[in-house]
Design a protein around this motif. Sequence first.
Motif, PDB file in Angstrom:
ATOM      1  N   SER A 223       0.808  -1.215   0.000  1.00  0.00           N
ATOM      2  CA  SER A 223       0.000   0.000   0.000  1.00  0.00           C
ATOM      3  C   SER A 223       0.844   1.269   0.000  1.00  0.00           C
ATOM      4  O   SER A 223       0.514   2.252  -0.679  1.00  0.00           O
ATOM      5  CB  SER A 223      -0.937   0.004   1.218  1.00  0.00           C
ATOM      6  N   THR A 224       1.982   1.255   0.719  1.00  0.00           N
ATOM      7  CA  THR A 224       2.834   2.438   0.774  1.00  0.00           C
ATOM      8  C   THR A 224       3.483   2.716  -0.571  1.00  0.00           C
ATOM      9  O   THR A 224       3.485   3.854  -1.060  1.00  0.00           O
ATOM     10  CB  THR A 224       3.932   2.262   1.849  1.00  0.00           C
ATOM     11  N   THR A 225       4.006   1.674  -1.210  1.00  0.00           N
ATOM     12  CA  THR A 225       4.625   1.836  -2.529  1.00  0.00           C
ATOM     13  C   THR A 225       3.591   2.227  -3.570  1.00  0.00           C
ATOM     14  O   THR A 225       3.850   3.071  -4.440  1.00  0.00           O
ATOM     15  CB  THR A 225       5.320   0.531  -2.956  1.00  0.00           C
ATOM     16  N   GLN A 227       0.864   3.942  -3.035  1.00  0.00           N
ATOM     17  CA  GLN A 227       0.528   5.347  -2.833  1.00  0.00           C
ATOM     18  C   GLN A 227       1.621   6.255  -3.397  1.00  0.00           C
ATOM     19  O   GLN A 227       1.334   7.304  -3.973  1.00  0.00           O
ATOM     20  CB  GLN A 227       0.328   5.638  -1.348  1.00  0.00           C
ATOM     21  N   ARG A 228       2.868   5.828  -3.261  1.00  0.00           N
ATOM     22  CA  ARG A 228       3.977   6.628  -3.797  1.00  0.00           C
ATOM     23  C   ARG A 228       3.892   6.698  -5.315  1.00  0.00           C
ATOM     24  O   ARG A 228       4.119   7.763  -5.917  1.00  0.00           O
ATOM     25  CB  ARG A 228       5.296   6.005  -3.357  1.00  0.00           C
TER      26      ARG A 228
END
Length: 628
Positions: A223-225, A227-228
Amino acid sequence: MAEELLDIEAETMAAAADQLEATATALFKSSNRPVILKFVDVVYKVKSQKERKFLKNKSRSDENLVILNGITGMVQPGEMLAILGPSGSGKTTLLTALGGRLTGGRLGGTITYNGKPFSNSMKLRIGFVTQEDVLHPRLTVTETLVFTALLRLPNSFSLEEKIANAEAVINQLGLKKCKNTIIGDQFSRGISGGERKRVSIGQEMLINPSLLFLDEPTSGLDSTTAQRILSILLELAKGGRTVALTIHQPSSRLFYMFHKLLLLSEGNPLYFGHGSTAMDHFSSIGYSPSFAMNPADFLLDLANGIPSDESPKEQILMKETVISAYKTSIYEKLKGELEEIRDREIIDELGNKELERWPTTWWQQFTVLLKRGLKERKHESFSIYNITEILISAVFTGSLWWKSDISHLQDQVGLLFFMSGFWAIFPLMQAIFTFPQERMMLQKERSSGMYRLSSYFMSRIVADLPMELILPTSFITIAYWMSGLKPTALNFLHTLSVLLYGVLVSQGVGLAIGSVLMDLKKAAILCSVLVLIFLLAGGFYIQHVPTFISWIKYVSVTGYTFKLLLGSQFKPNETYPCGGEDGVFCKVEDFPSVKAVGLERQFVCVVAMGVMLVGYRLIAYLGLMRIG
C-alpha cells in the motif's frame, strides 16, 4: 526519534514532489501540448467459437463476443481517470483501445484526441505503461533509461540533452539510490517491484507525453509503494498531462486520489464521474454499504453483483437496475457535457502537421540497439556454462582424436563429420530462443514507435555474432591442433572459415523457426527433427539413399558443411596409405565415406549455403512482421 525520522521523510517527499511538479510543468510547457481525450459509445467485439451439441453431432458456429459495450467518457489535461472493475470487466481492453494499440476484433464508437482521430503524430505523444514490467534484466536503471532516451527522443535533442533527460527522470522518480543496480529477474537479484514500476513509468516520461496510460500500475505492490506511485502520477497530471489508468482494488487512500472514476462490469459501464460522488450516486438508487468500508470494495461488490447476501435472481436484478440507472442519470448528462466541451476544445498547435514517424534515423536505431544488445546478451552468451561446455567439448574431442593421421582416414573423416554436426546443433538450438524470449519487449517498444523492425532485426543478428563466432573459433583452435588434421595455417584457416560459415547458416535456421512459431516447446521439437534429418542426410551414415528421398541432401546444412570440411583437408587425387605395410596408396576421393559426398563442386556448396544464409533470415524477418 521515529517521529522525527517520519517528519524528515515527509518533508523530503514533499520537496521532491514540488520539484517534480515544477520540472514537469516546465518541460510540458516547452514541449507537448495538452490533449482532451474523449470516447463515445466505444464497443469492441471479437469472434469466438462456441460448440453446440445436436444429439451425437458437434458443429461450430461463429458468434461475436462483446468485450466493451457502449463506454463513454472524457478526461481533460490535469485529470487522472481510474478505470475500476473486477477481473474480466474489460479494463485493459478499454485502456488499450484508448491508447491506439487495440488490434483485431471489431472496434466501434469514437475515440478522439483534441477532436481528431488517432494518428502517427499522436502516437509519439502517448506514453503507455503495460501491466507487466517488460525490461531488460541485465541492464542497470541508468542504462535502461539512457537507451530509451536515445531511441525515443527526436534528433532535435543533442546526445548530451538525451542523457541529461534520463538523469532528470531518475532524480524525479526517486531512483537515484538504485541507478547503478541491474533490473534483475527470477535468476538474478535486482531492484524492487516498486522501483521496476517507476522505471517503466520513467521510460514513458522521457518523451514528455501529453497522454499517459497505465495498466494496473499498483499491481503486486504494498500500500505504501502503491501510494507513492499514484502520488507521482498525480503530480504528473497536475503538470498538464492527461492520465488514465486501470486499477483492480485500490485502498481507500488511493481511491480518493482519482479525479474521475469509470466503473465497469462485464464490459458495461456502471458509473462515470468524480470519484468523490460515486457513493452518493449508488445511494440514490438504493445501494449503500451497511457498515463503514472501503468505497472501492463496495463498488467492486456492485460490479460483481454481490453487494450483500442477496439471492442470484436478486443479484441479476440489481445489475440491471444499476446499468439502467447509469443510462438514465449519467449517460445522458455525460453526452451533453461532451457536446459542450466541443466548442471550447483545446486547439492543437501542431494543427494538421504530421510528425515524422520515427524519432531517429535507421542508423541511429541500429547502433543504439546494437550497443544495448551487446550489453544485455554478453552475460548470456559468454556465461560460465557456455564457456565451460565448449572448452570441455573441445578438449574431449581433441583427446579422442589425439594425433590421428591420414593413415587413419576413417577417423579423420569421422572427426570432420562430428564437427559439422555439433556446430549445426549448438547454434541452431541457441537461436530458437532469440525472438520468442524478446516477443513482449518487441511488441512493447514497437507499439510506442521506438524503432523500425529492420533496425532491430539487423542489430539482433549482429549482436549475436560474438557468441556465434568466438565460441566455435575457440573450439576449433583447441580441437584442431590436438587432433591429427593437417598442421598448416592455411588448412586451419580454411577449416575455421568453413565451420563459421556453417554456424551462421545453422543460426539462420533457428532464427526462422523461432520467429515463425514463437513457441519454444514447438520450436525445440521441430529443431530436433530437423537436426536429425540433416545428420542422416549428411552423407556419412547413409551412402546409398533411395532416389525418392535423396532430395533431402540438398537442404541439409550438415551435408554442405561436411563436404566443405572435407575439401579443407583433402584435395582430388590426394592419396593415403591403404595397404598396411605393403606401401600401397589409394586415392582419398575413392574412400567410401568421402566418395559418397565427393570432393568436387565445392563452389556449389558455398553458393547453396549462401542462399540459405540469406533465405532463412528473410523468413525470420517475415515472421517478426506479424508481431512487430
